[in-house]
Motif scaffolding. Structure first.
Motif, PDB file in Angstrom:
ATOM      1  N   HIS A   4       0.872  -1.110  -0.054  1.00 21.88           N
ATOM      2  CA  HIS A   4       0.003   0.142   0.055  1.00 21.88           C
ATOM      3  C   HIS A   4       0.892   1.465   0.060  1.00 21.88           C
ATOM      4  N   SER A   5       0.371   2.297  -0.547  1.00 23.78           N
ATOM      5  CA  SER A   5       0.842   3.537  -0.390  1.00 23.78           C
ATOM      6  C   SER A   5       0.960   4.134   0.931  1.00 23.78           C
ATOM      7  N   ILE A   6       1.925   4.687   1.617  1.00 25.08           N
ATOM      8  CA  ILE A   6       1.859   5.467   2.784  1.00 25.08           C
ATOM      9  C   ILE A   6       0.935   6.613   2.841  1.00 25.08           C
ATOM     10  N   ASN A   7       0.725   7.061   1.547  1.00 25.55           N
ATOM     11  CA  ASN A   7      -0.156   8.493   1.817  1.00 25.55           C
ATOM     12  C   ASN A   7      -1.561   8.036   1.651  1.00 25.55           C
ATOM     13  N   ASP A   8      -1.933   6.958   1.205  1.00 22.02           N
ATOM     14  CA  ASP A   8      -3.438   6.265   0.842  1.00 22.02           C
ATOM     15  C   ASP A   8      -3.499   4.802   1.107  1.00 22.02           C
ATOM     16  N   PRO A   9      -3.537   4.039   2.339  1.00 21.47           N
ATOM     17  CA  PRO A   9      -3.660   2.682   2.412  1.00 21.47           C
ATOM     18  C   PRO A   9      -4.365   1.963   1.388  1.00 21.47           C
ATOM     19  N   GLU A  10      -5.531   2.568   0.811  1.00 17.48           N
ATOM     20  CA  GLU A  10      -6.259   1.926  -0.289  1.00 17.48           C
ATOM     21  C   GLU A  10      -5.699   1.943  -1.463  1.00 17.48           C
TER      22      GLU A  10
END
Length: 449
Positions: A4-10
């Motif tokens: 996942h992106s640490i900016n957006d877990p989705e």
């Protein structure tokens, strides 16, 4: 395993896409959604494996269906065809079956082809990328910033691989002369180009980040990062902490283990923290910083304040904005108390580093690079603050000859060059001098693909 992106877990993807794209579409760093956790029986089984076999087993949990178990075994056996000794200052190498009495070891991570710990991550990364590109027929342009050893390790790992061009950015005057020879002597006609940036490592790193933020430039050149912003660099760094901690625990089962790490961009520490979360028997990490110490300040105050870097003797740690700090926060949900409970930090001036390097050499004959000296000094200071009996492991990140001129001045003695470094020093250098300009970088890449 999903990432996942640490900016957006989705925002999620698999290993292969995370590796080849480097950053998430939103510009965030990738992190694993979850980590495997190994019990005592599995740890015992992994501990008796050779390092390359243990690494292959661990990597199964992080890669995807593009890699078979046989692929991983072959890949790791080829990548890790050199030793990883744990050595005392008087030269005794740890044998878990018949350990000599002792509580302090140096983990020598510089027995690979470029004599630096970066070989561990770079060689795994090079082989995984090569495997994927061979299957797909795609190409990639690798952009990497280096403060010392990363560039040499990445250049060597990707040298002459089909479908890959490598551009190494390093600060002009900001690496040792031996390191510069390694970066610039791979040959004018080959697929690895060295670019000397008129500025600091932070300027190099910022230029790479700006390149990846430019979607048109990324698409035009099929850009990929080999810096530790790429999760493919961080994951294999967990493997050596995991395996060595099992060797140490087998030798000294009654003592907790602490690692001392010279730290700059925090990728090495992140790998160690991942290993610990997977069940590796590691109690603590001691972080050694030089005059660039935003992470140690964070440990002390709970406030993270990035800043401009300043040049030091331990140049690979001259980083004021460490890339992997957000990953450490992600691992611990941003909980400063949890991080501080596991990590202790110290920072040192060049004068302190020189004095310690010279003291260790004069007393034991063991020669360290400046980065290792920072970590060893931090370990000594940590040991002086506790009555608890630890097995203390100092991570030695580079062969001292990579800093031949600097180390010789400190110890007032000659430092012989290993054969591979001697060849680099004698080879003709090829570099391109450039201002820290994204326009100039774009043009140079276009001319050399």
């Amino acid at each position: 395993m999903k990432y996942h992106s640490i900016n957006d877990p989705e925002t999620k993807t698999g290993f292969s896409q995370a590796l080849l794209s480097s950053l998430a579409p939103d510009g965030g760093l990738y992190m694993p959604d979850s980590l495997p956790r190994f019990g005592d029986d599995e740890l015992a089984r992994l501990g008796v494996m050779p390092f390359h076999a243990c690494a292959a087993h661990l990597s199964r949990f992080f890669v995807d269906s593009h890699f078979s178990d046989n692929d991983l075994r072959d890949l790791c056996a080829d990548a890790y065809n050199f030793p990883l000794p744990l050595r005392t200052l008087d030269g005794q190498i740890l044998d878990p079956a018949v350990p000599e009495p002792g509580d302090a070891y140096i983990m020598e991570m510089w027995h690979g082809p470029t004599l630096a710990f970066k070989d561990f991550a770079a060689r795994f990364m090079g082989r995984t990328v090569s495997h994927l590109l061979a299957k797909s027929g795609e190409t990639r342009t690798i952009l990497v910033a280096t403060s010392g050893d990363t560039g040499g390790a990445i250049g060597h790992a990707f040298l002459n691989l089909p479908g890959v061009r490598v551009f190494i950015l390093y600060p002009e005057g900001g690496v040792s002369s031996v390191q510069e020879h390694q970066l610039t002597s791979m040959g004018k006609k080959y697929n690895v180009k060295a670019i000397a940036i008129e500025g600091t490592f932070d300027d190099c790193q910022a230029l790479v980040k700006h390149a990846f933020a430019d979607k048109d430039m990324c698409a035009k050149h099929q850009l990929m990062s080999a810096n530790s912003i790429n999760i493919g660099r961080v994951i294999p760094q967990s493997f050596y902490y995991f395996w060595t901690s099992l060797q140490i625990k087998a030798a000294f089962p009654g003592r907790p283990i602490v690692y001392g790490i010279p730290s700059g961009n925090l990728g090495n520490l992140t790998g160690g923290l991942i290993a610990r979360k997977m069940g590796a028997p590691i109690d603590k990490f001691v972080v050694g910083n030089n005059a660039n110490h935003p992470f140690v300040d964070y440990l002390d105050t709970g406030v993270y304040t990035p800043r401009n870097s300043v040049p030091t003797l331990s140049n690979a740690m001259d980083i004021g904005r460490p890339n992997n700090f957000p990953r450490i926060l992600d691992l611990f949900g941003g909980d400063h108390d949890q991080i501080k409970n596991i990590c202790t930090g110290f920072h040192y001036t060049d004068e302190q580093t020189e004095r310690h390097l010279r003291k260790v050499y004069s007393r034991s004959g063991y020669l360290m690079c400046p980065h290792t000296a920072v970590a060893h000094l931090a370990m000594e200071d940590f040991a002086s603050t506790t009555d608890k009996a630890y097995t203390k492991i100092t991570v030695s990140t580079a062969h001292p000859a990579k800093f031949k001129h600097e180390v010789e001045q400190i110890i007032r003695d000659s430092v012989p060059l290993p054969a591979s470094l001697a060849r680099s020093v004698k080879a003709k250098s090829h570099k391109h001098l450039m201002a820290p300009s994204l326009t100039d970088l774009d043009a140079y890449i276009a001319e050399n693909i």
